[in-house]
Design a protein around this motif. Structure first.
Motif, PDB file in Angstrom:
ATOM      1  N   ILE A  72       0.870  -1.186   0.055  1.00  0.00           N
ATOM      2  CA  ILE A  72       0.047   0.150   0.063  1.00  0.00           C
ATOM      3  C   ILE A  72       0.993   1.403   0.039  1.00  0.00           C
ATOM      4  O   ILE A  72       0.529   2.038  -0.760  1.00  0.00           O
ATOM      5  N   ALA A  73       1.884   1.164   0.759  1.00  0.00           N
ATOM      6  CA  ALA A  73       2.713   2.482   0.865  1.00  0.00           C
ATOM      7  C   ALA A  73       3.575   2.519  -0.252  1.00  0.00           C
ATOM      8  O   ALA A  73       3.617   3.736  -0.793  1.00  0.00           O
ATOM      9  N   ARG A  74       3.728   1.685  -0.948  1.00  0.00           N
ATOM     10  CA  ARG A  74       4.652   1.779  -2.532  1.00  0.00           C
ATOM     11  C   ARG A  74       3.513   2.337  -3.465  1.00  0.00           C
ATOM     12  O   ARG A  74       3.639   3.408  -4.123  1.00  0.00           O
ATOM     13  N   HIS A  75       2.161   1.935  -3.241  1.00  0.00           N
ATOM     14  CA  HIS A  75       1.257   2.406  -4.343  1.00  0.00           C
ATOM     15  C   HIS A  75       1.045   3.919  -3.969  1.00  0.00           C
ATOM     16  O   HIS A  75       1.013   4.629  -4.990  1.00  0.00           O
ATOM     17  N   VAL A  76       1.077   4.378  -2.847  1.00  0.00           N
ATOM     18  CA  VAL A  76       0.865   5.604  -2.235  1.00  0.00           C
ATOM     19  C   VAL A  76       1.996   6.571  -2.895  1.00  0.00           C
ATOM     20  O   VAL A  76       1.691   7.678  -3.328  1.00  0.00           O
ATOM     21  N   ARG A  77       3.267   6.123  -2.673  1.00  0.00           N
ATOM     22  CA  ARG A  77       4.420   6.933  -3.138  1.00  0.00           C
ATOM     23  C   ARG A  77       4.447   7.061  -4.504  1.00  0.00           C
ATOM     24  O   ARG A  77       4.767   7.977  -5.092  1.00  0.00           O
ATOM     25  N   ARG A  78       3.964   6.092  -5.351  1.00  0.00           N
ATOM     26  CA  ARG A  78       3.801   6.366  -6.790  1.00  0.00           C
ATOM     27  C   ARG A  78       2.706   7.253  -7.021  1.00  0.00           C
ATOM     28  O   ARG A  78       3.015   8.118  -8.052  1.00  0.00           O
ATOM     29  N   ALA A  79       1.701   7.066  -6.568  1.00  0.00           N
ATOM     30  CA  ALA A  79       0.677   8.138  -6.817  1.00  0.00           C
ATOM     31  C   ALA A  79       1.099   9.496  -6.571  1.00  0.00           C
ATOM     32  O   ALA A  79       0.570  10.404  -7.238  1.00  0.00           O
ATOM     33  N   ARG A  80       2.021   9.763  -5.619  1.00  0.00           N
ATOM     34  CA  ARG A  80       2.268  11.014  -5.251  1.00  0.00           C
ATOM     35  C   ARG A  80       3.350  11.676  -6.473  1.00  0.00           C
ATOM     36  O   ARG A  80       3.731  12.825  -6.638  1.00  0.00           O
ATOM     37  N   ILE A  81       4.126  10.825  -7.097  1.00  0.00           N
ATOM     38  CA  ILE A  81       4.885  11.284  -8.448  1.00  0.00           C
ATOM     39  C   ILE A  81       3.955  11.805  -9.269  1.00  0.00           C
ATOM     40  O   ILE A  81       3.287  11.369  -9.855  1.00  0.00           O
ATOM     41  N   VAL A  82       4.638  13.165  -9.592  1.00  0.00           N
ATOM     42  CA  VAL A  82       3.767  13.996 -10.709  1.00  0.00           C
ATOM     43  C   VAL A  82       4.610  13.511 -12.258  1.00  0.00           C
ATOM     44  O   VAL A  82       5.613  13.582 -12.390  1.00  0.00           O
ATOM     45  N   PRO A  83       3.834  13.144 -13.298  1.00  0.00           N
ATOM     46  CA  PRO A  83       4.548  12.653 -14.514  1.00  0.00           C
ATOM     47  C   PRO A  83       5.046  14.065 -15.155  1.00  0.00           C
ATOM     48  O   PRO A  83       4.542  15.109 -15.116  1.00  0.00           O
ATOM     49  N   ILE A  84       6.135  14.043 -15.743  1.00  0.00           N
ATOM     50  CA  ILE A  84       6.834  14.823 -16.199  1.00  0.00           C
ATOM     51  C   ILE A  84       6.046  15.872 -17.379  1.00  0.00           C
ATOM     52  O   ILE A  84       6.103  17.302 -17.224  1.00  0.00           O
ATOM     53  N   HIS A  85       5.175  15.002 -17.980  1.00  0.00           N
ATOM     54  CA  HIS A  85       4.162  15.721 -18.897  1.00  0.00           C
ATOM     55  C   HIS A  85       3.338  16.793 -18.125  1.00  0.00           C
ATOM     56  O   HIS A  85       2.835  17.718 -18.898  1.00  0.00           O
ATOM     57  N   ALA A  86       2.948  16.358 -17.048  1.00  0.00           N
ATOM     58  CA  ALA A  86       1.895  17.217 -16.231  1.00  0.00           C
ATOM     59  C   ALA A  86       2.830  18.446 -15.797  1.00  0.00           C
ATOM     60  O   ALA A  86       2.249  19.610 -15.752  1.00  0.00           O
ATOM     61  N   VAL A  87       4.132  18.438 -15.737  1.00  0.00           N
ATOM     62  CA  VAL A  87       4.758  19.664 -15.127  1.00  0.00           C
ATOM     63  C   VAL A  87       4.869  20.445 -16.545  1.00  0.00           C
ATOM     64  O   VAL A  87       4.801  21.661 -16.547  1.00  0.00           O
TER      65      VAL A  87
END
Length: 94
Positions: A72-87
């Motif tokens: 679960i923690a791994r999924h939460v960390r991944r969800a917090r990563i903003v894709p570079i195209h969003a930036v």
């Protein structure tokens, strides 16, 4: 199937699989939206299957729940990563 594989399967069936209903219930009550309890359990099983040895696991139920929390923690960390195209999209708004 080697004798090591058979022994690992027996260990899993004896020590891990009986806890699946309780784990699934706990996950159903405490997981974040978008995370399927069955998927978390399958990932936890994969992690357990990839261990070189289970000889040092003294409390299999607690270990299983800890592995599920880690998934679960791994999924939460991944969800917090903003894709570079969003930036890039944000920069275009300026």
């Amino acid at each position: 199937m080697s004798s090591v594989d058979r022994e690992r399967t027996r260990w899993f069936l004896r020590n891990i699989l009986p806890h699946e209903p309780v784990l699934k219930g706990w996950l159903s009550r405490s997981t974040l939206p978008g995370l399927d309890p069955s998927d978390i359990i399958q990932e936890a099983y994969t992690i357990l299957a990839e261990l070189e040895s289970v000889d040092t696991i003294r409390h299999p139920r607690a270990y299983l729940f800890q592995v599920a929390r880690s998934v679960i923690a791994r999924h939460v960390r991944r969800a917090r990563i903003v894709p570079i195209h969003a930036v890039d999209d944000l920069e275009q708004l300026d």
